[in-house]
Design a protein around this motif. Structure first.
Motif, mmCIF file in Angstrom:
data_model
loop_
_atom_site.group_PDB
_atom_site.id
_atom_site.type_symbol
_atom_site.label_atom_id
_atom_site.label_comp_id
_atom_site.label_asym_id
_atom_site.label_seq_id
_atom_site.Cartn_x
_atom_site.Cartn_y
_atom_site.Cartn_z
ATOM 1 N N VAL A 39 0.860 -1.185 0.000
ATOM 2 C CA VAL A 39 0.000 0.000 0.000
ATOM 3 C C VAL A 39 0.894 1.232 0.000
ATOM 4 C CG1 VAL A 39 -1.849 1.239 1.178
ATOM 5 C CG2 VAL A 39 -1.756 -1.265 1.300
ATOM 6 N N GLU A 40 0.634 2.131 -0.956
ATOM 7 C CA GLU A 40 1.437 3.341 -1.102
ATOM 8 C C GLU A 40 0.561 4.576 -1.037
ATOM 9 O OE1 GLU A 40 3.262 2.969 -4.927
ATOM 10 O OE2 GLU A 40 4.777 1.564 -4.199
ATOM 11 N N SER A 41 1.153 5.682 -0.590
ATOM 12 C CA SER A 41 0.471 6.970 -0.617
ATOM 13 C C SER A 41 0.361 7.450 -2.066
ATOM 14 C CB SER A 41 1.255 7.994 0.212
ATOM 15 O OG SER A 41 2.522 8.216 -0.369
ATOM 16 N N ALA A 42 -0.330 8.543 -2.272
ATOM 17 C CA ALA A 42 -0.499 9.089 -3.621
ATOM 18 C C ALA A 42 0.842 9.437 -4.263
ATOM 19 C CB ALA A 42 -1.397 10.321 -3.578
ATOM 20 N N ASP A 43 1.838 9.780 -3.434
ATOM 21 C CA ASP A 43 3.159 10.121 -3.977
ATOM 22 C C ASP A 43 4.130 8.940 -3.995
ATOM 23 O OD1 ASP A 43 3.788 9.902 -1.295
ATOM 24 O OD2 ASP A 43 4.431 11.988 -1.053
ATOM 25 N N GLY A 44 3.630 7.733 -3.722
ATOM 26 C CA GLY A 44 4.443 6.530 -3.866
ATOM 27 C C GLY A 44 5.180 6.068 -2.626
ATOM 28 N N ARG A 45 4.977 6.726 -1.484
ATOM 29 C CA ARG A 45 5.642 6.295 -0.249
ATOM 30 C C ARG A 45 4.985 5.029 0.305
ATOM 31 N NH1 ARG A 45 4.502 9.718 3.846
ATOM 32 N NH2 ARG A 45 2.921 10.709 2.556
ATOM 33 N N PHE A 46 5.805 4.110 0.816
ATOM 34 C CA PHE A 46 5.285 2.890 1.441
ATOM 35 C C PHE A 46 4.479 3.251 2.680
ATOM 36 C CE2 PHE A 46 5.526 -0.271 4.770
ATOM 37 C CZ PHE A 46 5.058 -1.401 4.126
ATOM 38 N N LEU A 47 3.313 2.587 2.832
ATOM 39 C CA LEU A 47 2.488 2.772 4.021
ATOM 40 C C LEU A 47 2.279 1.472 4.789
ATOM 41 C CD1 LEU A 47 -0.235 5.106 2.492
ATOM 42 C CD2 LEU A 47 1.602 5.773 4.061
ATOM 43 N N ALA A 48 2.027 0.374 4.072
ATOM 44 C CA ALA A 48 1.710 -0.879 4.762
ATOM 45 C C ALA A 48 1.725 -2.053 3.795
ATOM 46 C CB ALA A 48 0.330 -0.778 5.410
ATOM 47 N N TRP A 49 1.768 -3.237 4.388
ATOM 48 C CA TRP A 49 1.468 -4.482 3.689
ATOM 49 C C TRP A 49 0.058 -4.840 4.119
ATOM 50 C CZ3 TRP A 49 4.793 -5.431 0.097
ATOM 51 C CH2 TRP A 49 6.142 -5.156 0.273
ATOM 52 N N ALA A 50 -0.786 -5.241 3.183
ATOM 53 C CA ALA A 50 -2.183 -5.502 3.525
ATOM 54 C C ALA A 50 -2.738 -6.693 2.751
ATOM 55 C CB ALA A 50 -3.028 -4.266 3.231
ATOM 56 N N ALA A 51 -3.759 -7.313 3.324
ATOM 57 C CA ALA A 51 -4.489 -8.393 2.659
ATOM 58 C C ALA A 51 -5.604 -7.751 1.831
ATOM 59 C CB ALA A 51 -5.075 -9.350 3.686
ATOM 60 N N PHE A 52 -5.676 -8.085 0.561
ATOM 61 C CA PHE A 52 -6.642 -7.487 -0.354
ATOM 62 C C PHE A 52 -7.933 -8.296 -0.383
ATOM 63 C CE2 PHE A 52 -8.412 -6.540 -4.577
ATOM 64 C CZ PHE A 52 -8.481 -5.162 -4.465
ATOM 65 N N SER A 53 -9.059 -7.575 -0.457
ATOM 66 C CA SER A 53 -10.376 -8.212 -0.526
ATOM 67 C C SER A 53 -11.195 -7.507 -1.613
ATOM 68 C CB SER A 53 -11.081 -8.103 0.830
ATOM 69 O OG SER A 53 -12.333 -8.726 0.780
ATOM 70 N N PRO A 54 -11.272 -8.070 -2.809
ATOM 71 C CA PRO A 54 -11.884 -7.370 -3.945
ATOM 72 C C PRO A 54 -13.387 -7.151 -3.838
ATOM 73 C CG PRO A 54 -11.302 -9.599 -4.571
ATOM 74 C CD PRO A 54 -10.750 -9.381 -3.193
ATOM 75 N N THR A 55 -14.076 -7.849 -2.953
ATOM 76 C CA THR A 55 -15.533 -7.712 -2.890
ATOM 77 C C THR A 55 -16.028 -6.977 -1.652
ATOM 78 O OG1 THR A 55 -15.746 -9.878 -1.847
ATOM 79 C CG2 THR A 55 -15.888 -9.799 -4.257
ATOM 80 N N SER A 56 -15.136 -6.602 -0.754
ATOM 81 C CA SER A 56 -15.524 -5.931 0.485
ATOM 82 C C SER A 56 -15.384 -4.418 0.347
ATOM 83 C CB SER A 56 -14.624 -6.425 1.625
ATOM 84 O OG SER A 56 -14.883 -5.708 2.809
#
Length: 89
Positions: A39-56
């Motif tokens: 997960v990155e900010s709008a300017d490309g900075r790292f924010l987090a590692w996250a589990a993706f859920s395409p339907t939630s």
């Protein structure tokens, strides 16, 4: 590794360590269900590692805010061990 890029200003909750990323905060990117994404900010900075859920509506849930952290079997073993210790108190 797939990436989620957030809309400008939508990184504030992650910077406060709130683990949820709502669909409306995402500018672009995605992944498969359950896949770990960067997960990155709008300017490309790292924010987090996250589990993706395409339907939630909660499109991703942060695993870690440490860029060097590897989300692997050892990560989950340690997380479960911490949870067990916390419940033994």
């Amino acid at each position: 590794m797939k990436t989620l890029r957030l809309r400008p200003g939508k990184e504030r909750s992650l910077l406060r360590r709130h683990p949820w990323i709502f669909e409306s905060a995402i500018a672009k990117g995605g992944g498969d269900s359950g896949e770990t994404v960067r997960v990155e900010s709008a300017d490309g900075r790292f924010l987090a590692w996250a589990a993706f859920s395409p339907t939630s509506r909660i499109r991703a849930r942060a695993w870690s805010f440490d860029e060097a952290q590897r989300i692997d079997a050892a990560f989950f073993t340690a997380a479960v061990a911490r949870a067990v210790r916390a419940r033994q108190r």
